[in-house]
Enzyme design. Structure first.
Site: not given
Ligand code: CA
Ligand code: V1P
Ligand code: ZN
Length: 406
Positions: A201
Site C-alpha cells: 500500500h
Molecule cells: Ca500499491
C-alpha cells in the site's frame, strides 16, 4: 543496428546516477540497489538510451527535501552514518523523535524509526545520505523535465519510495521522493493522479495528500486477513473503505484496491483497467505519477502476486495512452532479475520500442523457493511460477469494482 528508434510524437527523459548502485542495506536485507545495475545494463544493452534524453542525476538539496519532511529529520538524514549514529542519538534535538520502546520489538529503534540493529527495515548504512539525496534528486529532475514541458514522459527507476512519512522512515523508504515530486507538480498542474502498482500500500503518499482534493491517490496492493505468523501484510493499511480523510475536502480523493494473494495477469488487468479508467474519467488529471514497484511480479521474494512482466507492463501502456505528462518511478522489487527485465521492458514501452530478441516476458522463479519442494505436478520448476495459492476469486474482484463505482 540496435533497431531502437526515437518515439514518434513524444519525448522521454531518463534520470539516473550510478552512485546509487554501491549501497548495501545489510547482509539479509531484501532491498538490493544492485537491481538498478542490472536494469541499467539491460537498458543500455538494448540501446534504449538512443530513444531518450539521459540525464545524470545530482543530489537534492536539504531545502528541497524540507518541502515535505521535518527539518530535524532532514538534518539527521544528511548527517547520519554508522559512525555518527550513536552520537546523533544523544543530541536532544533528535532524541525527542525516538519512539517509545515496545516489549515485542525485535530491533532497537533510534530516532525517526532508524536503526543500526541487523534485521531493521530502515537500517543506517554506509553511504546512506548520498543514496537518499541522489534518488530524490533524480525524481526532482525528472519532475522538472515534465513541468517545464521539456519531456512528455520522465523515468527514474531509483525512486518511488512510497512509505516515508514527514518525520519517520518506514518500509525501506527514508525520503518520500513521490510526495516531493507531486508538491512541485501542484505549482503547475491543477490535478495530479498518483497510481501505485507496488504490491504494498502506498501509505506515505496517501497520508501526505489525505486532505488534498487536487491529488488523487490510487493504490493496488496485497491486503487481507492475518497470515500464519499472526502478522498483516506490510504496512497493514489500505482497506477498500479507506477513501481519504473523512470530513475534509480530501474525502473521496484516495482510492484503495485491496487484493488477495495469487492474483494473475487476467484478473489484475481487469481490475487495473476498470478502476484506473473510471478514476481518470471522473478526476480528469492534468498529470500522472506511476509508481511501478516490481514486487507485484510472480516469484518476488516479498510479494504474493502472480503477475508476469507483460501484465505489469500493460499498466504502463494503459496510463501512457492518456497522453498526459507522465512520471514513471520504481519502488519495491526483490527478485532482481525479474525487476530488471520488467523495468527495461517498460522503458521500451515508454519509448514505443519492441525489444528485438525480446526479454522473455515470463518471470523466472527463484530456485531457492523450490529447493527440495516439488510443486503439485511433481515438477521442481513449474513452467508458470504460481508461487502462491490462487486465493483470488473473480467474483471478489468484480464485487470490488462495483463497490468502487461512485
Ligand atoms: Ca500499491
Ligand atoms: O513486515 C515488516 C515490519 C517489520 N516488523 C516490525 C513489521 N516489514 C516489511 C517491510 C516491507 C517493505 C516494502 C517496501 C516497498 O513497498 C517499497 C520500497 O516495496 C519487511 C519484510 C516483509 N517480508 O514484508 N521487512 C523485511 N521483510 C525484512 C527482512 C529482512 C531484513 C530486513 C527487513
Ligand atoms: Zn513494495
Amino acid at each position: 543496428e540496435h533497431g531502437i528508434t526515437k518515439p514518434r510524437g513524444h519525448k522521454v527523459s531518463f534520470h539516473y546516477n550510478s552512485r546509487v548502485e554501491d549501497m548495501h542495506f545489510g547482509k539479509t536485507h531484501p532491498m538490493k540497489p544492485w537491481r538498478l545495475t542490472l536494469t541499467k545494463h539491460l537498458v543500455l544493452g538494448y540501446g534504449l538510451h538512443y530513444a531518450m534524453d539521459t540525464y545524470e542525476a545530482v543530489s537534492a538539496g536539504k531545502d528541497q527535501v524540507r518541502a515535505f519532511h521535518d527539518p530535524d529529520y532532514v538534518d539527521f538524514l544528511a548527517e547520519v552514518s554508522p559512525q555518527t549514529f550513536a552520537g546523533l542519538c544523544e543530541n536532544p534535538r533528535f532524541a525527542q523523535h525516538t519512539p517509545p520502546k515496545h516489549e515485542h520489538d525485535t530491533v532497537d529503534l533510534g530516532p525517526f524509526n532508524l536503526s543500526t540493529s541487523p534485521g531493521a527495515d530502515c537500517p543506517v548504512f554506509d553511504g546512506m545520505s548520498t543514496y537518499l539525496f541522489l534518488y530524490t534528486g533524480a525524481t526532482l529532475a525528472a519532475t522538472q523535465q515534465l513541468t517545464t514541458n521539456q519531456s512528455d514522459i520522465a523515468i527514474n527507476w531509483s525512486g518511488g519510495l512510497h512509505h516515508a512519512h514527514r518525520a519517520e522512515a518506514s518500509g525501506f523508504c527514508y525520503i518520500n521522493d513521490i510526495v516531493l515530486s507531486i508538491l512541485d507538480m501542484l505549482r503547475v498542474y491543477p490535478r495530479v493522479l498518483y497510481i501505485d502498482i507496488d504490491v504494498h500500500h502506498g501509505d506515505g503518499v496517501e497520508e501526505a495528500f489525505q486532505r488534498q482534493p487536487r491529488v488523487m491517490t490510487l493504490s493496488y496492493h496485497r491486503y487481507g486477513p492475518y497470515d500464519e505468523t499472526g502478522h498483516k501484510f506490510f504496512p497493514g493499511s489500505g482497506d477498500l473503505s479507506d477513501v481519504g480523510l473523512r470530513g475534509t475536502v480530501g474525502e473521496h480523493f484516495a482510492l484503495n484496491v485491496p487484493i488477495p494473494s495469487g492474483i494473475d495477469d487476467r484478473q489484475y488487468r481487469f481490475l487495473f483497467e476498470s478502476v484506473t479508467g473510471r478514476a481518470i474519467e471522473a478526476f480528469k488529471p492534468s498529470a500522472i505519477v506511476l509508481q511501478c514497484g516490481a514486487d507485484s511480479l510472480g516469484g518476488d521474494r516479498l510479494g504474493q502476486f502472480n503477475l508476469n512482466i507483460k501484465a505489469h507492463g500493460e499498466c504502463v501502456s494503459f496510463v501512457k495512452r492518456t497522453r498526459l505528462p507522465l512520471l514513471i518511478l520504481g519502488g519495491g522489487g526483490y527478485t532482481a532479475r525479474n525487476v530488471a527485465r520488467a523495468w527495461c521492458h517498460e522503458t521500451a514501452l515508454a519509448t514505443d520500442n519492441t525489444l528485438p530478441d525480446s526479454i522473455p516476458l515470463d518471470i523466472v522463479p527463484r530456485p531457492e523457493a523450490f529447493q527440495g519442494k516439488p510443486n503439485g505436478d511433481g515438477k521442481l520448476y513449474p513452467s508458470f511460477p504460481r508461487l502462491h495459492n490462487n486465493a483470488c476469486k473473480d467474483a471478489e474482484l468484480e464485487y470490488m469494482v462495483k463497490k468502487l463505482e461512485w
